[in-house]
Design an enzyme around this catalytic site. Structure first.
Site, mmCIF file in Angstrom:
data_model
loop_
_atom_site.group_PDB
_atom_site.id
_atom_site.type_symbol
_atom_site.label_atom_id
_atom_site.label_comp_id
_atom_site.label_asym_id
_atom_site.label_seq_id
_atom_site.Cartn_x
_atom_site.Cartn_y
_atom_site.Cartn_z
ATOM 1 C CE1 TYR A 1 -10.194 -0.834 8.195
ATOM 2 C CE2 TYR A 1 -10.556 -0.399 10.520
ATOM 3 C CZ TYR A 1 -9.766 -0.312 9.404
ATOM 4 O OH TYR A 1 -8.533 0.296 9.486
ATOM 5 C CB SER B 1 -7.523 -0.568 13.332
ATOM 6 O OG SER B 1 -8.599 0.206 13.828
ATOM 7 N N GLY C 1 1.576 4.316 3.788
ATOM 8 C CA GLY C 1 2.578 3.472 3.133
ATOM 9 C C GLY C 1 3.612 4.275 2.372
ATOM 10 N N GLY D 1 0.810 -1.213 0.000
ATOM 11 C CA GLY D 1 0.000 0.000 0.000
ATOM 12 C C GLY D 1 0.837 1.253 0.000
ATOM 13 C CB ALA D 2 4.285 1.823 -0.914
#
Length: 274
Positions: free
Chosen positions: A172, A147, A21, A15-16
Site C-alpha cells: 500500500y 496518503s 469519492g 471511486g465515486a
C-alpha cells in the site's frame, strides 16, 4: 469557487460510488455547480451513486457516469475513450479510487500486484490518456488522493509485484509513494499549463482505516479537503504534496528527478504506452 467560475467545469472523480469519492462529487455539484462524471467499478454501481445523489437533491443534469474495473487496464483505457467522447474538455481529474492491500499477494489479469495497479498504474494510465481533454481546458488540474503512509514506502524497482517480500502495509505504501512521485513528475515534465497535486485527506473512517488506525474522522471531512483542492480559487503549489489543506513533508524521493523519470518510463512500459 464562485458559481460563475464553476459554471461549465467538468470534473471526473474516480471511486465515486461511496466514501470520499461520493462525498467529493456531491460537494462539487452542490457547492461548486460543476458537472461531475462519477466513476465506479461497474455501471450499476455508478448509476446507483447517481440515483442516490439525485434523490438527495442534486441536479441530474450536472451528473454523468462511467465505469471501469481498475484491476483491468483495458477497461481503464476504454473508460478514458468513453469520457473524452462525451467530454472533450475535462477541467479536473480526481484520482481517488484505491484499495486496501489484500492479506495475500494477488495479481491482476494484467500481471501486476493488485494494489500497485489499482492505486497507481490505473491512475497513471487514465491521466495519460485523458491529457488531450485536460489540456484542452487551458488550466487543468489533477488531484491525486495520496496518503501519509507513502513516506514509509519504498519502490522495489526490480520487484514491484513484491513476489519476494509481501506485506499489506509495504504494498500500500509503495503504491501511494508511486502516485505521489508521479504527481511531482507531472508538474516537472507534464503538459504545459497542467497543475498536479497529491493530497493526504486525513485519517478517515473508510475501508482503508485498518491500515492507519482504529479511529477515523468522518468521510465528509476528507471530502471537504479534496473538493477544496479541486477549486480554481484554491491556489496550490504545482507538484506539491498536501497534508489536508497545507503543504506537507513528502518522502525525500519525491524530489528525485531521476526517480521521476525512471518511474515514468517503467509505468509507460507496464501500461502498454511505449
Amino acid at each position: 469557487m464562485s458559481t460563475t467560475q464553476s459554471a461549465g467545469r467538468t470534473v471526473l472523480v474516480t471511486g465515486a460510488a461511496g466514501g470520499i469519492g461520493y462525498e467529493t462529487a456531491r460537494r462539487l455539484v452542490v457547492d461548486e455547480h460543476a458537472h461531475v462524471v462519477l466513476h465506479a467499478r461497474t455501471a450499476q454501481d455508478a448509476e446507483d451513486a447517481q440515483e442516490r445523489l439525485v434523490k438527495g437533491g442534486v441536479d441530474p443534469l450536472l451528473l454523468s457516469v462511467t465505469a471501469a474495473d481498475l484491476a483491468d487496464l483495458d477497461e481503464v483505457a476504454a473508460m478514458a475513450r468513453f469520457v473524452m467522447a462525451g467530454h472533450p474538455r475535462v477541467d479536473v481529474l480526481v484520482n481517488n479510487a484505491a484499495v486496501a492491500a489484500p492479506e495475500g499477494r494477488t495479481l491482476t489479469r494484467d500481471g501486476h500486484e493488485l494494489t500497485f495497479q489499482v492505486n497507481y498504474l490505473a491512475p497513471y494510465l487514465l491521466t495519460r490518456l485523458l491529457e488531450p481533454a485536460l489540456v484542452a481546458t487551458g488550466k487543468p488540474r489533477v488531484v491525486n488522493v495520496s496518503s501519509s503512509l507513502h513516506r514509509s514506502g519504498s519502490l522495489n524497482w526490480t520487484d514491484l509485484n513484491r513476489s519476494q517480500h509481501y506485506s499489506r502495509h509495504a504494498v500500500y505504501a509503495q503504491s501511494k509513494l508511486a502516485l505521489t512521485l508521479f504527481t511531482k513528475g507531472l508538474a516537472e515534465f507534464g503538459p504545459h499549463g497542467l497543475t498536479a497535486i497529491s493530497v493526504h485527506p486525513g485519517i478517515v473512517d473508510t475501508g482503508l482505516l485498518p491500515l492507519y488506525s482504529h479511529v477515523g474522522r468522518p468521510v465528509t471531512d476528507a471530502a471537504a479537503v479534496v473538493a477544496r483542492m479541486c477549486s480554481s480559487d484554491t491556489q496550490v503549489l504545482n507538484g506539491a504534496y498536501y497534508d489536508e489543506l497545507l503543504p506537507g513533508t513528502p518522502s525525500p524521493m519525491i524530489g528525485d528527478r531521476r526517480a521521476m523519470q525512471r518511474l515514468d518510463k517503467l509505468s509507460a512500459r507496464l501500461t502498454g504506452q511505449l
